[in-house]
Design a protein around this motif. Structure first.
Motif, PDB file in Angstrom:
ATOM      1  N   GLU A  90       0.808  -1.199   0.000  1.00  0.00           N
ATOM      2  CA  GLU A  90       0.000   0.000   0.000  1.00  0.00           C
ATOM      3  C   GLU A  90       0.851   1.263   0.000  1.00  0.00           C
ATOM      4  OE1 GLU A  90       1.468  -1.353   2.719  1.00  0.00           O
ATOM      5  OE2 GLU A  90      -0.127  -1.348   4.211  1.00  0.00           O
ATOM      6  N   ASP A  91       0.259   2.316  -0.568  1.00  0.00           N
ATOM      7  CA  ASP A  91       0.781   3.665  -0.420  1.00  0.00           C
ATOM      8  C   ASP A  91      -0.137   4.372   0.571  1.00  0.00           C
ATOM      9  OD1 ASP A  91       2.934   3.682  -2.346  1.00  0.00           O
ATOM     10  OD2 ASP A  91       1.428   3.715  -3.930  1.00  0.00           O
ATOM     11  N   ILE A  92       0.443   5.248   1.383  1.00  0.00           N
ATOM     12  CA  ILE A  92      -0.348   6.058   2.315  1.00  0.00           C
ATOM     13  C   ILE A  92      -0.150   7.517   1.924  1.00  0.00           C
ATOM     14  CG2 ILE A  92      -0.746   6.744   4.710  1.00  0.00           C
ATOM     15  CD1 ILE A  92      -1.315   3.801   4.415  1.00  0.00           C
ATOM     16  N   GLU A  93      -1.244   8.168   1.549  1.00  0.00           N
ATOM     17  CA  GLU A  93      -1.227   9.568   1.128  1.00  0.00           C
ATOM     18  C   GLU A  93      -1.904  10.428   2.180  1.00  0.00           C
ATOM     19  OE1 GLU A  93      -2.881  12.412  -2.499  1.00  0.00           O
ATOM     20  OE2 GLU A  93      -3.677  10.392  -2.266  1.00  0.00           O
ATOM     21  N   LEU A  94      -1.305  11.579   2.479  1.00  0.00           N
ATOM     22  CA  LEU A  94      -1.910  12.523   3.406  1.00  0.00           C
ATOM     23  C   LEU A  94      -2.935  13.353   2.639  1.00  0.00           C
ATOM     24  CD1 LEU A  94       1.249  13.723   5.378  1.00  0.00           C
ATOM     25  CD2 LEU A  94      -0.079  11.627   5.629  1.00  0.00           C
ATOM     26  N   LEU A  95      -4.174  13.349   3.096  1.00  0.00           N
ATOM     27  CA  LEU A  95      -5.248  14.089   2.441  1.00  0.00           C
ATOM     28  C   LEU A  95      -5.417  15.487   3.024  1.00  0.00           C
ATOM     29  CD1 LEU A  95      -7.869  11.217   2.058  1.00  0.00           C
ATOM     30  CD2 LEU A  95      -6.154  12.007   0.402  1.00  0.00           C
ATOM     31  N   GLU A  96      -4.741  15.759   4.102  1.00  0.00           N
ATOM     32  CA  GLU A  96      -4.685  17.082   4.730  1.00  0.00           C
ATOM     33  C   GLU A  96      -3.257  17.281   5.229  1.00  0.00           C
ATOM     34  OE1 GLU A  96      -9.196  17.094   6.673  1.00  0.00           O
ATOM     35  OE2 GLU A  96      -7.472  16.847   7.989  1.00  0.00           O
ATOM     36  N   ASN A  97      -2.899  18.507   5.560  1.00  0.00           N
ATOM     37  CA  ASN A  97      -1.645  18.717   6.280  1.00  0.00           C
ATOM     38  C   ASN A  97      -1.760  17.916   7.566  1.00  0.00           C
ATOM     39  OD1 ASN A  97      -0.742  20.520   4.321  1.00  0.00           O
ATOM     40  ND2 ASN A  97      -1.536  22.290   5.413  1.00  0.00           N
ATOM     41  N   CYS A  98      -0.725  17.160   7.901  1.00  0.00           N
ATOM     42  CA  CYS A  98      -0.821  16.255   9.044  1.00  0.00           C
ATOM     43  C   CYS A  98       0.291  16.480  10.057  1.00  0.00           C
ATOM     44  CB  CYS A  98      -0.755  14.803   8.577  1.00  0.00           C
ATOM     45  SG  CYS A  98      -2.230  14.229   7.717  1.00  0.00           S
ATOM     46  N   LYS A  99      -0.095  16.342  11.314  1.00  0.00           N
ATOM     47  CA  LYS A  99       0.851  16.246  12.413  1.00  0.00           C
ATOM     48  C   LYS A  99       0.769  14.806  12.903  1.00  0.00           C
ATOM     49  CE  LYS A  99       0.459  21.043  13.827  1.00  0.00           C
ATOM     50  NZ  LYS A  99       0.040  21.977  14.866  1.00  0.00           N
ATOM     51  N   LEU A 100       1.925  14.161  12.972  1.00  0.00           N
ATOM     52  CA  LEU A 100       1.979  12.741  13.296  1.00  0.00           C
ATOM     53  C   LEU A 100       2.970  12.494  14.415  1.00  0.00           C
ATOM     54  CD1 LEU A 100       2.412  11.546   9.595  1.00  0.00           C
ATOM     55  CD2 LEU A 100       0.258  11.660  10.854  1.00  0.00           C
ATOM     56  N   TYR A 101       2.773  11.386  15.092  1.00  0.00           N
ATOM     57  CA  TYR A 101       3.760  10.886  16.051  1.00  0.00           C
ATOM     58  C   TYR A 101       4.459   9.717  15.369  1.00  0.00           C
ATOM     59  CZ  TYR A 101       0.927  13.517  19.402  1.00  0.00           C
ATOM     60  OH  TYR A 101       0.251  14.501  20.067  1.00  0.00           O
ATOM     61  N   GLU A 102       5.786   9.739  15.367  1.00  0.00           N
ATOM     62  CA  GLU A 102       6.578   8.730  14.667  1.00  0.00           C
ATOM     63  C   GLU A 102       7.319   7.850  15.662  1.00  0.00           C
ATOM     64  OE1 GLU A 102       9.348   9.387  10.932  1.00  0.00           O
ATOM     65  OE2 GLU A 102      10.422   9.925  12.781  1.00  0.00           O
ATOM     66  N   LEU A 103       7.281   6.550  15.415  1.00  0.00           N
ATOM     67  CA  LEU A 103       7.951   5.574  16.266  1.00  0.00           C
ATOM     68  C   LEU A 103       8.686   4.582  15.366  1.00  0.00           C
ATOM     69  CD1 LEU A 103       8.459   4.100  18.996  1.00  0.00           C
ATOM     70  CD2 LEU A 103       6.196   3.043  18.713  1.00  0.00           C
ATOM     71  N   LYS A 104       9.965   4.438  15.555  1.00  0.00           N
ATOM     72  CA  LYS A 104      10.750   3.491  14.766  1.00  0.00           C
ATOM     73  C   LYS A 104      10.422   2.057  15.202  1.00  0.00           C
ATOM     74  CE  LYS A 104      14.547   6.635  13.758  1.00  0.00           C
ATOM     75  NZ  LYS A 104      13.700   7.269  12.817  1.00  0.00           N
ATOM     76  N   THR A 105      10.177   1.219  14.206  1.00  0.00           N
ATOM     77  CA  THR A 105       9.820  -0.174  14.461  1.00  0.00           C
ATOM     78  C   THR A 105      10.886  -0.887  15.290  1.00  0.00           C
ATOM     79  OG1 THR A 105       8.579  -0.234  12.396  1.00  0.00           O
ATOM     80  CG2 THR A 105       9.201  -2.349  13.340  1.00  0.00           C
ATOM     81  N   GLN A 106      12.157  -0.648  14.996  1.00  0.00           N
ATOM     82  CA  GLN A 106      13.227  -1.328  15.739  1.00  0.00           C
ATOM     83  C   GLN A 106      13.193  -0.956  17.210  1.00  0.00           C
ATOM     84  OE1 GLN A 106      16.773   0.004  13.694  1.00  0.00           O
ATOM     85  NE2 GLN A 106      17.051   1.738  15.061  1.00  0.00           N
ATOM     86  N   ASN A 107      12.844   0.287  17.531  1.00  0.00           N
ATOM     87  CA  ASN A 107      12.733   0.696  18.935  1.00  0.00           C
ATOM     88  C   ASN A 107      11.552   0.022  19.610  1.00  0.00           C
ATOM     89  OD1 ASN A 107      14.993   2.349  18.753  1.00  0.00           O
ATOM     90  ND2 ASN A 107      13.788   4.160  18.241  1.00  0.00           N
ATOM     91  N   LEU A 108      10.441  -0.077  18.898  1.00  0.00           N
ATOM     92  CA  LEU A 108       9.263  -0.725  19.474  1.00  0.00           C
ATOM     93  C   LEU A 108       9.545  -2.201  19.751  1.00  0.00           C
ATOM     94  CD1 LEU A 108       6.352  -0.501  20.394  1.00  0.00           C
ATOM     95  CD2 LEU A 108       5.642  -0.946  18.032  1.00  0.00           C
ATOM     96  N   ARG A 109      10.195  -2.870  18.836  1.00  0.00           N
ATOM     97  CA  ARG A 109      10.532  -4.293  19.049  1.00  0.00           C
ATOM     98  C   ARG A 109      11.445  -4.464  20.263  1.00  0.00           C
ATOM     99  NH1 ARG A 109      10.496  -5.098  13.018  1.00  0.00           N
ATOM    100  NH2 ARG A 109       8.593  -6.297  12.703  1.00  0.00           N
ATOM    101  N   LYS A 110      12.385  -3.557  20.410  1.00  0.00           N
ATOM    102  CA  LYS A 110      13.290  -3.593  21.565  1.00  0.00           C
ATOM    103  C   LYS A 110      12.488  -3.425  22.858  1.00  0.00           C
ATOM    104  CE  LYS A 110      16.876  -0.601  23.433  1.00  0.00           C
ATOM    105  NZ  LYS A 110      16.206   0.490  24.061  1.00  0.00           N
TER     106      LYS A 110
END
Length: 186
Positions: A90-110
């Motif tokens: 899938e592609d994920i497109e922003l339909l509005e200006n977005c503010k997001l919280y980002e979490l790296k997968t490797q950190n979550l697995r740890k």
């Protein structure tokens, strides 16, 4: 929506575990039209929507098929990248200006390995996502287009004002002409 609200809506964490998880989360912003995740690569981040709306779609030879919308509080993840470490579909497109919280997968697995509360939070998130996918599959198989549209209005009334009708028609699996006819009947 705050990151605390988003995390708590998935599954309540102990305060210590929540603070530990939040240390690995950064706030980022991207403009409308930005492609956040791409089908042709392995994605390394998970996002939570603080503000804005997004769509997930896949491309065919001559079309884009929208199969998911995300709004405030929702997580954005390429499950295939996350689970199998493979390129997503899938592609994920922003339909509005977005503010997001980002979490790296490797950190979550740890963190899953280090903190049982965070591991249980992650398990609960995936359980909720599987239930949503099951509901969507059942809806597509057993409801008419009109019933699917009515359910969309019930579950996400603001979506109609925030998303182009072409994307909504694609999500419902119908043409824009059919969507206009259904809207006229309701």
């Amino acid at each position: 929506m705050t990151i605390d609200n988003i995390l708590d809506n998935i599954y309540p964490l102990t305060e210590t575990s929540k603070q530990t998880l939040k240390k690995y989360i950064d706030e980022v912003s991207y403009p409308k039209g930005y492609i956040l995740l791409r089908a042709d690569r392995i994605e390394k981040n998970i996002y939570f929507i603080k503000q804005g709306i997004v769509r997930a779609y896949t491309k065919t030879a001559d079309n884009e098929i929208t199969f998911w919308f995300g709004k405030e509080g929702d997580a954005i993840i390429s499950m295939k990248s996350y689970v199998a470490n493979q390129k997503g579909y899938e592609d994920i497109e922003l339909l509005e200006n977005c503010k997001l919280y980002e979490l790296k997968t490797q950190n979550l697995r740890k963190l899953f390995d280090e903190d049982i509360h965070i591991a249980n939070w992650g398990r609960r998130y995936l359980e909720q996502e599987f239930m949503k996918m099951e509901e969507q599959l059942i809806s597509r198989q057993f409801r008419t287009a009109k019933e699917r549209y009515k359910q969309l209005l019930k579950d996400n009334p603001s979506l109609i004002q925030r998303v182009q009708l072409g994307h909504i028609a694609s999500y419902l699996g119908i043409t824009q002409v059919s969507l206009s006819r259904i809207r006229g009947e309701i």
